[in-house]
Design a protein around this motif. Structure first.
Motif, mmCIF file in Angstrom:
data_model
loop_
_atom_site.group_PDB
_atom_site.id
_atom_site.type_symbol
_atom_site.label_atom_id
_atom_site.label_comp_id
_atom_site.label_asym_id
_atom_site.label_seq_id
_atom_site.Cartn_x
_atom_site.Cartn_y
_atom_site.Cartn_z
ATOM 1 N N CYS A 81 53.058 -5.422 70.135
ATOM 2 C CA CYS A 81 52.388 -6.642 69.708
ATOM 3 C C CYS A 81 53.379 -7.814 69.636
ATOM 4 C CB CYS A 81 51.763 -6.426 68.328
ATOM 5 S SG CYS A 81 51.007 -7.905 67.659
ATOM 6 N N CYS A 95 45.935 -5.505 68.595
ATOM 7 C CA CYS A 95 46.876 -4.853 67.684
ATOM 8 C C CYS A 95 46.131 -4.254 66.486
ATOM 9 C CB CYS A 95 47.904 -5.867 67.196
ATOM 10 S SG CYS A 95 49.034 -5.207 65.955
ATOM 11 N N CYS A 98 47.700 -6.366 63.101
ATOM 12 C CA CYS A 98 47.436 -7.784 62.802
ATOM 13 C C CYS A 98 46.259 -8.339 63.598
ATOM 14 C CB CYS A 98 48.687 -8.624 63.050
ATOM 15 S SG CYS A 98 49.068 -8.844 64.799
HETATM 16 ZN ZN LIG Z 1 50.325 -7.137 65.603
#
Ligand SMILES: [Zn+2]
Length: 104
Positions: A81, A95, A98
């Motif tokens: 990520c 991801c 997040c």
């Molecule tokens: Zn992330």
């Protein structure tokens, strides 16, 4: 009839089937129902299999499948990520940590 592929999941088996049929190779998926009772049957006995109807097409089918597997290797590497540097599995489009999209 000839077995040309053992998939590690039912969706993968159907993906191969659709692909072969798009190339004009008649085929069918075996064990796509048994897969749901995995745990009671030895795993190798319930892996979904793709069979071609006409064994003359087996070599052709295997060539197509090999191509798909190569594509998978190229397209489905684990990725890192850019937002939080967490490592994500190849099949995650975003991801897990997040939520950043793979392409962003
Ligand atoms: Zn992330």
């Amino acid at each position: 009839m000839k077995k040309v592929y053992i998939a590690d999941s039912v969706p993968m088996a159907w993906h191969i089937k659709n692909l072969l049929e798009s190339h004009g190779v008649s085929c069918f998926v075996k064990n796509d129902k048994l897969y749901s009772v995995a745990g009671e049957v030895p795993v190798t006995e319930c892996m979904p299999e793709v069979w071609v109807m006409n064994s003359l097409y087996a070599k052709y089918a295997e060539g197509i499948i090999k191509q798909v597997e190569n594509d998978c290797v190229q397209d489905h590497e684990d990725w890192t990520c850019r937002g939080c540097e967490e490592t994500n599995f190849s099949n995650f489009g975003a991801c897990w940590k997040c939520g950043a999209k793979i392409k962003e």
